[in-house]
Structures are given as C-alpha cells and as structure tokens.
Write a protein that holds these residues in place. Sequence first.
Motif, PDB file in Angstrom:
ATOM      1  N   SER A   1       0.551  -1.193   0.065  1.00  0.00           N
ATOM      2  CA  SER A   1      -0.141   0.153   0.069  1.00  0.00           C
ATOM      3  C   SER A   1       0.774   1.324  -0.110  1.00  0.00           C
ATOM      4  N   GLN A   2       2.092   0.979   0.215  1.00  0.00           N
ATOM      5  CA  GLN A   2       3.191   2.259   0.323  1.00  0.00           C
ATOM      6  C   GLN A   2       3.812   2.319  -0.764  1.00  0.00           C
ATOM      7  N   CYS A   3       3.880   1.417  -1.743  1.00  0.00           N
ATOM      8  CA  CYS A   3       4.448   1.428  -3.093  1.00  0.00           C
ATOM      9  C   CYS A   3       3.748   2.442  -4.025  1.00  0.00           C
ATOM     10  N   ASP A   4       4.526   3.081  -4.919  1.00  0.00           N
ATOM     11  CA  ASP A   4       3.884   3.826  -5.707  1.00  0.00           C
ATOM     12  C   ASP A   4       4.076   3.003  -7.119  1.00  0.00           C
ATOM     13  N   ASP A   5       3.641   3.556  -8.302  1.00  0.00           N
ATOM     14  CA  ASP A   5       3.802   2.710  -9.734  1.00  0.00           C
ATOM     15  C   ASP A   5       5.486   2.656  -9.920  1.00  0.00           C
ATOM     16  N   ASP A   6       6.218   3.695  -9.678  1.00  0.00           N
ATOM     17  CA  ASP A   6       7.633   3.698  -9.981  1.00  0.00           C
ATOM     18  C   ASP A   6       8.430   2.578  -9.007  1.00  0.00           C
ATOM     19  N   ASP A   7       7.844   2.639  -7.653  1.00  0.00           N
ATOM     20  CA  ASP A   7       8.615   1.632  -6.929  1.00  0.00           C
ATOM     21  C   ASP A   7       8.381   0.045  -7.626  1.00  0.00           C
TER      22      ASP A   7
ATOM     23  N   GLY B   1      10.071  -4.893  -9.926  1.00  0.00           N
ATOM     24  CA  GLY B   1       9.909  -5.723 -11.226  1.00  0.00           C
ATOM     25  C   GLY B   1       8.574  -6.655 -10.501  1.00  0.00           C
ATOM     26  N   ILE B   2       7.979  -6.096  -9.827  1.00  0.00           N
ATOM     27  CA  ILE B   2       6.485  -6.787  -9.209  1.00  0.00           C
ATOM     28  C   ILE B   2       5.377  -5.878  -9.381  1.00  0.00           C
ATOM     29  N   THR B   3       4.410  -6.833  -9.836  1.00  0.00           N
ATOM     30  CA  THR B   3       3.142  -6.112 -10.298  1.00  0.00           C
ATOM     31  C   THR B   3       2.218  -5.768  -8.842  1.00  0.00           C
ATOM     32  N   ASP B   4       1.382  -5.041  -8.791  1.00  0.00           N
ATOM     33  CA  ASP B   4       0.480  -4.873  -7.781  1.00  0.00           C
ATOM     34  C   ASP B   4      -0.377  -6.320  -7.362  1.00  0.00           C
ATOM     35  N   VAL B   5      -0.620  -6.716  -8.484  1.00  0.00           N
ATOM     36  CA  VAL B   5      -1.535  -7.994  -8.454  1.00  0.00           C
ATOM     37  C   VAL B   5      -0.657  -9.176  -7.789  1.00  0.00           C
ATOM     38  N   GLU B   6       0.570  -9.152  -7.967  1.00  0.00           N
ATOM     39  CA  GLU B   6       1.572 -10.051  -7.570  1.00  0.00           C
ATOM     40  C   GLU B   6       1.838 -10.060  -6.099  1.00  0.00           C
ATOM     41  N   MET B   7       2.010  -8.696  -5.753  1.00  0.00           N
ATOM     42  CA  MET B   7       2.027  -8.367  -4.335  1.00  0.00           C
ATOM     43  C   MET B   7       0.837  -8.710  -3.522  1.00  0.00           C
ATOM     44  N   THR B   8      -0.338  -8.432  -3.977  1.00  0.00           N
ATOM     45  CA  THR B   8      -1.530  -8.935  -3.440  1.00  0.00           C
ATOM     46  C   THR B   8      -1.677 -10.387  -3.230  1.00  0.00           C
ATOM     47  N   TYR B   9      -1.264 -11.163  -4.266  1.00  0.00           N
ATOM     48  CA  TYR B   9      -1.224 -12.464  -4.203  1.00  0.00           C
ATOM     49  C   TYR B   9      -0.388 -13.039  -3.248  1.00  0.00           C
TER      50      TYR B   9
ATOM     51  N   GLN C   1     -10.834 -17.216   0.260  1.00  0.00           N
ATOM     52  CA  GLN C   1     -11.432 -16.317   1.480  1.00  0.00           C
ATOM     53  C   GLN C   1     -10.457 -15.116   1.128  1.00  0.00           C
ATOM     54  N   GLY C   2      -9.275 -15.086   1.095  1.00  0.00           N
ATOM     55  CA  GLY C   2      -8.572 -13.860   0.883  1.00  0.00           C
ATOM     56  C   GLY C   2      -8.924 -12.937  -0.267  1.00  0.00           C
ATOM     57  N   ILE C   3      -9.177 -13.458  -1.393  1.00  0.00           N
ATOM     58  CA  ILE C   3      -9.794 -12.728  -2.546  1.00  0.00           C
ATOM     59  C   ILE C   3     -11.171 -12.355  -2.256  1.00  0.00           C
ATOM     60  N   VAL C   4     -11.878 -13.127  -1.857  1.00  0.00           N
ATOM     61  CA  VAL C   4     -13.454 -12.780  -1.579  1.00  0.00           C
ATOM     62  C   VAL C   4     -13.407 -11.543  -0.393  1.00  0.00           C
ATOM     63  N   SER C   5     -12.602 -11.667   0.671  1.00  0.00           N
ATOM     64  CA  SER C   5     -12.680 -10.689   1.786  1.00  0.00           C
ATOM     65  C   SER C   5     -12.192  -9.189   1.344  1.00  0.00           C
ATOM     66  N   ARG C   6     -11.249  -9.030   0.168  1.00  0.00           N
ATOM     67  CA  ARG C   6     -10.912  -8.011  -0.343  1.00  0.00           C
ATOM     68  C   ARG C   6     -11.736  -7.652  -1.714  1.00  0.00           C
ATOM     69  N   ARG C   7     -12.899  -8.261  -1.521  1.00  0.00           N
ATOM     70  CA  ARG C   7     -14.060  -7.806  -2.524  1.00  0.00           C
ATOM     71  C   ARG C   7     -13.142  -7.883  -4.091  1.00  0.00           C
ATOM     72  N   LEU C   8     -12.190  -8.625  -4.130  1.00  0.00           N
ATOM     73  CA  LEU C   8     -11.652  -8.793  -5.561  1.00  0.00           C
ATOM     74  C   LEU C   8     -12.291  -9.794  -6.438  1.00  0.00           C
ATOM     75  N   GLY C   9     -13.160 -10.698  -5.838  1.00  0.00           N
ATOM     76  CA  GLY C   9     -13.885 -11.689  -6.641  1.00  0.00           C
ATOM     77  C   GLY C   9     -15.221 -11.243  -7.035  1.00  0.00           C
ATOM     78  N   PRO C  10     -15.837 -12.191  -7.973  1.00  0.00           N
ATOM     79  CA  PRO C  10     -15.488 -13.413  -8.300  1.00  0.00           C
ATOM     80  C   PRO C  10     -14.560 -13.172  -9.347  1.00  0.00           C
ATOM     81  N   THR C  11     -13.477 -13.863  -9.490  1.00  0.00           N
ATOM     82  CA  THR C  11     -12.473 -13.791 -10.340  1.00  0.00           C
ATOM     83  C   THR C  11     -12.199 -15.390 -11.397  1.00  0.00           C
ATOM     84  N   GLU C  12     -11.532 -15.324 -12.075  1.00  0.00           N
ATOM     85  CA  GLU C  12     -11.062 -16.606 -12.855  1.00  0.00           C
ATOM     86  C   GLU C  12     -10.401 -17.378 -11.774  1.00  0.00           C
TER      87      GLU C  12
END
Lengths: 299, 299
Positions: free
Chosen positions: B183-189, B194-202, B245-256
Amino acid sequence: RPSLSYRPMMVTMAMSTSNKNKSYWTSVHEDIGAHLRQAVVVKEPVEVYEPMRHFVFAAPVNMAPVLCVAACELVGGHREQAIVAAAALHVMHAASFIHENLPLSDRTSLIPKSKPTMYHAFKPNTELLVADAMLPFGLELLASSDNPAGNNSGRILRVMVEMTRAMGSQGVVEGQYNELQCSQCDDDDRKLNGITDVEMTYETYKKKEGRLHACGAACGAILGGGSEKEIELLRRYGFYVGMIQGIVSRRLGPTEEIEELKKLAFKLREVNSFNDENAEVIFSLVDDNITHVLGFNLG
Amino acid sequence: RPSLSYRPMMVTMAMSTSNKNKSYWTSVHEDIGAHLRQAVVVKEPVEVYEPMRHFVFAAPVNMAPVLCVAACELVGGHREQAIVAAAALHVMHAASFIHENLPLSDRTSLIPKSKPTMYHAFKPNTELLVADAMLPFGLELLASSDNPAGNNSGRILRVMVEMTRAMGSQGVVEGQYNELQCSQCDDDDRKLNGITDVEMTYETYKKKEGRLHACGAACGAILGGGSEKEIELLRRYGFYVGMIQGIVSRRLGPTEEIEELKKLAFKLREVNSFNDENAEVIFSLVDDNITHVLGFNLG
C-alpha cells in the motif's frame, strides 16, 4: 599527552565467593546468548527476521532467563533442559519491550521518563509487526524443543501455560496497562481512586517484573523436575528478584523496600531444603553487587 | 402504515445437500462460539478482559477454526479434540486483526480502503495491549487443554508449533508486512522491484489467509490422529480455502482465480482416500454459496 583509549583497570584478587557466584551467572548468561545466536538467524523473510535479530540483542536484559536456568540446576536438572525456555523468555520480554515503547497517538509523551527507552531503529509499523512475530517465535522455540523420546511433553506444556499467563493478561500486559494508567493520572484522579502513586507503581512492578521473574524461576524448576514445593518456593524467590529489579530499573532505589525484599528472599533460603552450595549461588542474585556488576549484554 | 420491523422470509424446501452441509458448518461454528463464551469471561483485571471479550466477538470471522474442527472429524477424530484449537485460532486471528488496524504514525492512512475495518471501541494504547494479551491467551487455552491422562501432549505441542509459525514471521506477520509495503508502493517502486500490484496482493493473501487456513486444517488433522498424508492433503486444501477467502474478503472476486482454486481443491478430493459423505461436507467449504450464505457471527 594522556591516551584517550579505554584501558581496563587490572585488579588481582583471590577468587572470593562473590566472584565464584559472578562467574556462575556469567556462564549461564553466555550460554543463553549462544543459544539465541544460533536460534535467531536472519533468513527469509529478511524484512521480519532482520529487525527480530536486532531487537533480540538490543533489548535490555532482565534476570528471568538466568533464573530459569539456575532454578533448573538447583533442583537437580541439567542446564540444557532449561536453556530453550530461558531463550524464549528473553525473546518474549524483548517483544513486550518493543510494544511498550511504540509511539501511539494517545501515549507518545506518556512513557515515564525514568525508564530505559529504546532507540527506534525501524518505523513504528515494522516495530509493531516484528514484536507480533517475536511472541509466537519465542513459544515456537519452546514447543519445538520437545523431544518425543525425552518424555517431557507434559513439562513443556506446563511451562507454556506459565509463560503465556505471565506474558499476558495476568502479568506483563496488566502491568503495562497499570503503568500507562498511572502516567496518565493526575493528582485529582488519584484522590478519587484512593490510590497513591507509590501504590500504583508497586502494582506495576508486581505484575511486570515480579510476575515475569517468578515465572522464570518456576519454569526452570518444572523443567528440572523439581517437586511442587520446590517449584512454589522458587516462584516466590523469583518474585522477590523481579520486584527488586523493578525498583532498580526505575531508578527508585536503593530504598528500604529493597532491603525488605532481600530479607524475605533470604528467609526462603532458611526454610527450604536446598542447604548446600548451589543454594548459595542462586540466592546471590538478590545481592545488589551481583545484579549491578554483571551488566549483562547478549550481543 | 407498513411495519418497519424485520420479518424473515419463510421458504419451505426439501433438505438439499447444500442445506445439510450448511447445517454442519453452522453447528461447528456454534460449538466454537459456545466454547469461546465460556473460555473468555470478563474477570480481573477487567481493564484487560473486557476489551478482550469485546474483540473476540467483534473481530471478523474466518474459516480457519471451522476447518480445524471439520478436518479433525474427517480423519476420524472427535469434535472435542479440536474445539479448543479452533477457539485458539480465532482468538489469535482477532489479535492480529486489532494490530492490523492500529493507527500508527507511519500508516494511519495506508490501510487499504477495500478491506473490512474495525470500529475503534478503545484507545490505541488499550487496543495494542489487549491484542498483546490475546495471542498468549489463545496459546494458553490450547496448552492448558492438555490432559495428562489423554496421552496427547505430543500432538498439542506439534499443533503449537504449527500455530506459532502460521501466526508469526512465516505467515500472518509476513503477509501483513507485505500488505503494508504494497500500500506504500507507488508505480515507480513497483517497476523498480519488477513486481506488479497483483503479484504483491497474491503474496499477501498467500501468507495471511492461505497460511492461516492451511494451518487450521492441518492442526485439526493432527489432533484427530490423521496420517501424515492426510495432514498434508488437508493442509493443501485449507490453503486453497484461505486463498479464496483472501480474494473474497478483499472484494476482488468473483474472478477466474477463484474458479482455478476451486478446481485445485476439488482435485484433492479425487486423489484422496476420503471418498465418503464426510469428504463431501468438508469440500463444500470452497463452494461460494456456503461461505457467503453462512454469514458467521460469533456473538
């Protein structure tokens, strides 16, 4: 021109009783430090383990871990039976010290000035989380020291109950809560509650240092296979040691109270069954000379 | 004038498989809640136990405790063998939730908006300390459940190691650390690392929810006397439940991704030896209908 470098003063003297005691405590302390150095290593995730190692060796040392080992040996146990529990006590104490010094919006300025404070090597967020990792880590060390062949699972579980209670709501945490309440009270509040500042402070170190050191000594006696009578006697002795440490670390002493506590501690020696040389060593811990001279450092 | 009071809609239907599963999970959940109500009582010091009880019942519920009980029953154990461990998991999860929501100078505004947040019923100082008391309290519940006659000290100690690791630096704490870094990273960081936001969340919910639920299922299987193969299989299953549960509780789903995780979970059912009715029940937990419909509440 006089040299500015530090040169230790060399004193030649016979090995007095006090020196023998001192060398005992130093050896116990060194063994705990050695165990911690191999148990707390920097591994992945480095972001957690690096501050963890830093704080394990930067946190102030108290007497609960050495008491744990000495109590174990006094009841006839071997040092290695208590060394992991002693290391766990230090790790958990370090964790609680970090949280105690965490700058929070409602207490930044309230941490009593007389207490040893902490150099904040990391951000509050990291300090919060690393201490959250250290408490379970300490208990993990202990739980994973169980050797199924050693048939001592029951003793380890009993020690875990002792430690979780002493660290939690019936010990350190209650003491910390008291301490902060105490620092937030003004004179009117105190009159209202009918409790003096001295009484509040007494309650604090009874719960914090008293309870923690009582736990350390009792755990050592449990692990060393002491009788219930020995366990309770050493618990009481540890309590007095902790009370003295509480007074000394708040720079309130030397006071009459310390002398009173010492007398109580020595009285325990008289009524107990440890009338030999080993008892002399463990009871030397209430001697100011020992606790002050040692200047323990785990680094 | 229409009545403003709430009237439940009555639906008559046959006891479908889904309803049977739902009633199983509800009964497990109720038993954990009942155990917590008698284990977490307000006693002295009230300043610590009152907020503790508040948070135990106010913290959001996850699936790790019910998984623990279900895994125990699936491998042939009795519910009472796992109920204390399940309660301990909930208490420790509640403690970590409090610290996660603690307002600290370097993160007050950084807690991701999408996450469930906490109503701060107490001052930060109290919230910090009460959670510090809750983690050892959870482990105390478990350690003191040891019945010397029951000959299961070894299993309890193994479960303690599982839990301390999952709650600490190799699980929840690392996940929380990731989450805040994220949450503290900006896009440049991010480009730099070399890590995407999605990867970090994962990575975050792998460590937090994934690890915690894997631990819950493994602990249940250990306490119920499961084989090593069963323990590892249920650990993996718990991991998938936690990821969902991690995906659902972050309201990211339903996803593939949820569909993919469900497939992986169901695959476990095929290769395992639990080809009976009980297996159907435990595997129903990855069904969205179950986790959503239940709306667990411990109060």
